[in-house]
Motif scaffolding. Structure first.
Motif, mmCIF file in Angstrom:
data_model
loop_
_atom_site.group_PDB
_atom_site.id
_atom_site.type_symbol
_atom_site.label_atom_id
_atom_site.label_comp_id
_atom_site.label_asym_id
_atom_site.label_seq_id
_atom_site.Cartn_x
_atom_site.Cartn_y
_atom_site.Cartn_z
ATOM 1 N N LEU A 8 0.823 -1.204 0.000
ATOM 2 C CA LEU A 8 0.000 0.000 0.000
ATOM 3 C C LEU A 8 0.857 1.254 0.000
ATOM 4 N N TYR A 9 2.028 1.213 0.642
ATOM 5 C CA TYR A 9 2.923 2.367 0.597
ATOM 6 C C TYR A 9 3.331 2.660 -0.850
ATOM 7 N N TYR A 10 3.604 1.616 -1.605
ATOM 8 C CA TYR A 10 3.958 1.808 -3.015
ATOM 9 C C TYR A 10 2.880 2.608 -3.740
ATOM 10 N N TRP A 11 1.617 2.246 -3.527
ATOM 11 C CA TRP A 11 0.530 2.930 -4.238
ATOM 12 C C TRP A 11 0.291 4.328 -3.674
ATOM 13 N N PHE A 12 0.472 4.500 -2.366
ATOM 14 C CA PHE A 12 0.426 5.857 -1.813
ATOM 15 C C PHE A 12 1.506 6.730 -2.450
ATOM 16 N N HIS A 13 2.710 6.187 -2.529
ATOM 17 C CA HIS A 13 3.830 6.952 -3.060
ATOM 18 C C HIS A 13 3.628 7.267 -4.541
ATOM 19 N N ARG A 14 3.134 6.297 -5.275
ATOM 20 C CA ARG A 14 2.873 6.510 -6.699
ATOM 21 C C ARG A 14 1.793 7.567 -6.891
ATOM 22 N N ALA A 15 0.729 7.479 -6.097
ATOM 23 C CA ALA A 15 -0.340 8.480 -6.178
ATOM 24 C C ALA A 15 0.173 9.859 -5.790
ATOM 25 N N SER A 16 1.127 9.911 -4.881
ATOM 26 C CA SER A 16 1.661 11.195 -4.437
ATOM 27 C C SER A 16 2.430 11.914 -5.526
ATOM 28 N N HIS A 17 2.812 11.193 -6.576
ATOM 29 C CA HIS A 17 3.480 11.813 -7.717
ATOM 30 C C HIS A 17 2.525 12.071 -8.875
ATOM 31 N N ARG A 18 1.335 11.499 -8.816
ATOM 32 C CA ARG A 18 0.420 11.618 -9.945
ATOM 33 C C ARG A 18 -0.862 12.363 -9.615
ATOM 34 N N VAL A 19 -1.104 12.655 -8.352
ATOM 35 C CA VAL A 19 -2.286 13.421 -7.927
ATOM 36 C C VAL A 19 -1.778 14.684 -7.239
ATOM 37 N N ARG A 20 -2.137 15.828 -7.769
ATOM 38 C CA ARG A 20 -1.519 17.045 -7.272
ATOM 39 C C ARG A 20 -1.826 17.335 -5.809
ATOM 40 N N TRP A 21 -3.015 16.999 -5.346
ATOM 41 C CA TRP A 21 -3.363 17.232 -3.940
ATOM 42 C C TRP A 21 -2.366 16.519 -3.031
ATOM 43 N N LEU A 22 -2.016 15.287 -3.399
ATOM 44 C CA LEU A 22 -1.022 14.540 -2.632
ATOM 45 C C LEU A 22 0.388 15.069 -2.884
ATOM 46 N N TRP A 23 0.652 15.474 -4.117
ATOM 47 C CA TRP A 23 1.971 16.007 -4.462
ATOM 48 C C TRP A 23 2.265 17.298 -3.701
ATOM 49 N N ALA A 24 1.234 18.072 -3.390
ATOM 50 C CA ALA A 24 1.436 19.313 -2.646
ATOM 51 C C ALA A 24 2.131 19.045 -1.318
ATOM 52 N N ALA A 25 1.830 17.901 -0.710
ATOM 53 C CA ALA A 25 2.517 17.520 0.526
ATOM 54 C C ALA A 25 3.841 16.837 0.216
ATOM 55 N N HIS A 26 3.821 15.882 -0.685
ATOM 56 C CA HIS A 26 5.017 15.066 -0.929
ATOM 57 C C HIS A 26 6.145 15.844 -1.587
ATOM 58 N N SER A 27 5.822 16.897 -2.317
ATOM 59 C CA SER A 27 6.857 17.680 -3.004
ATOM 60 C C SER A 27 7.881 18.252 -2.036
ATOM 61 N N VAL A 28 7.475 18.446 -0.786
ATOM 62 C CA VAL A 28 8.411 18.941 0.232
ATOM 63 C C VAL A 28 9.624 18.020 0.323
ATOM 64 N N HIS A 29 9.376 16.729 0.292
ATOM 65 C CA HIS A 29 10.455 15.752 0.431
ATOM 66 C C HIS A 29 11.420 15.798 -0.746
ATOM 67 N N HIS A 30 10.932 16.222 -1.903
ATOM 68 C CA HIS A 30 11.756 16.246 -3.111
ATOM 69 C C HIS A 30 12.358 17.614 -3.396
ATOM 70 N N SER A 31 12.052 18.598 -2.598
ATOM 71 C CA SER A 31 12.391 19.974 -2.958
ATOM 72 C C SER A 31 13.854 20.332 -2.748
ATOM 73 N N SER A 32 14.603 19.546 -1.989
ATOM 74 C CA SER A 32 16.021 19.846 -1.804
ATOM 75 C C SER A 32 16.815 19.455 -3.047
ATOM 76 N N THR A 33 17.822 20.246 -3.373
ATOM 77 C CA THR A 33 18.709 19.936 -4.502
ATOM 78 C C THR A 33 19.890 19.082 -4.047
ATOM 79 N N ARG A 34 19.857 18.627 -2.806
ATOM 80 C CA ARG A 34 20.918 17.782 -2.254
ATOM 81 C C ARG A 34 20.337 16.422 -1.873
ATOM 82 N N MET A 35 21.221 15.435 -1.860
ATOM 83 C CA MET A 35 20.806 14.085 -1.479
ATOM 84 C C MET A 35 21.769 13.570 -0.424
#
Length: 289
Positions: free
Chosen positions: A94-121
């Protein structure tokens, strides 16, 4: 068990911080001052604190709903190792599908984008989480586990353990890991997930097991010929935790207010994130980030 897991994670906090410090020293000694920056790391820490507060409050609020669903469960699972393994597999699926939806549904992406917003890894990037995950509805993805018959406290415990395991894949210090790449999410696999190169965008959604990506066609290997370029297609030029947290929500709601008609508004809220992207970015890739 949930209480015990929360205590365990609290006890592991010094270990996580020690790993961050060790990695920072590792890269500094090799002259790689680009891996870490103090403003970015402090921002990650601030986001972690905001997320933890919101997460604890959210679980308190939604636990009665989990218990209500659990009362109508289909099966009765005990706390044997076999049941816990089944719960782990179900939650990771279920985490896989949550994560996938978080990249394909903007409402979810609005939250998840925080995790991706850094230019460092680096390992501190794992702390970079959104306090708005509860608002986005992350908790709803685990409800089927309670309906199947897993006790709500166990569900929450496994969710926390899964997320804790993912701390260790946020690093550039570890190379590819051979046969493990066929089963588990690894640093190499997750580095690709955090990259905004067209080759890597919207790939490798794995939590702990990468088998779901391989089964559902979202897997891509990290390529030495195309180094990962970290961050989001739409940059967030701030190290203020609050600004980073609200950036995509603010843009999304602004666009919704300016939209004409409910169909366009719903598309901006629940359609793919690229639907609201500037044309120059959309032309580069049909994917979300």
């Amino acid at each position: 068990m949930t209480f015990d897991v929360q205590l365990l994670l609290l006890a592991l906090a010094p270990l996580f911080l020690a790993c961050v410090l060790a990695e920072m020293i590792y890269w500094r000694r090799r002259g790689r001052t680009d891996i870490y920056s103090w403003p970015d790391t402090v921002c990650n820490a601030g986001l972690a604190l905001l997320h933890q507060g919101a997460d604890k409050l959210a679980w308190l609020l939604v636990l009665p709903l989990y218990q209500l669903v659990y009362q109508h469960r289909l099966f009765q699972f005990d706390q044997s190792w076999g049941s816990l393994l089944l719960l782990f597999l179900g939650q990771d699926f279920l985490y896989y599908w949550f994560h996938r939806a978080s990249h394909r549904v903007r409402w979810l992406w609005a939250a998840h984008s925080v995790h991706h917003s850094s230019t460092r890894m680096n390992l501190s990037t794992a702390f970079r989480q959104s306090l708005f995950y509860p608002l986005a509805g992350m908790w709803a993805f685990w409800l089927p586990l309670a309906w199947l018959g897993f006790a709500p406290q166990l569900v929450i415990a496994i969710v926390l353990i899964n997320l804790a395991c993912q701390f260790f894949v946020h690093t550039q210090s570890i190379p590819r890991l051979g046969w493990l790449e066929y089963v588990f999410n690894t640093p190499s696999i997750h580095r690709s997930h955090h990259a905004k190169n067209p080759r890597y965008i919207d790939r490798n959604y794995a939590g702990v097991l990468v088998i779901w990506d391989r089964l559902f066609g979202s897997f891509v290997e990290e390529s030495a010929a195309e180094p990962c370029d970290y961050g989001t297609v739409k940059p967030v030029p701030s190290v203020n935790p609050w600004t980073v947290s609200i950036s995509e929500w603010r843009d999304m709601l602004h666009e919704v207010r300016a939209a004409r008609g409910w169909r366009q508004r719903l598309q901006l809220l629940f359609g793919p994130p690229e639907d609201a992207r500037p044309a120059s970015a959309t032309d580069r890739t049909p994917q979300s980030r």
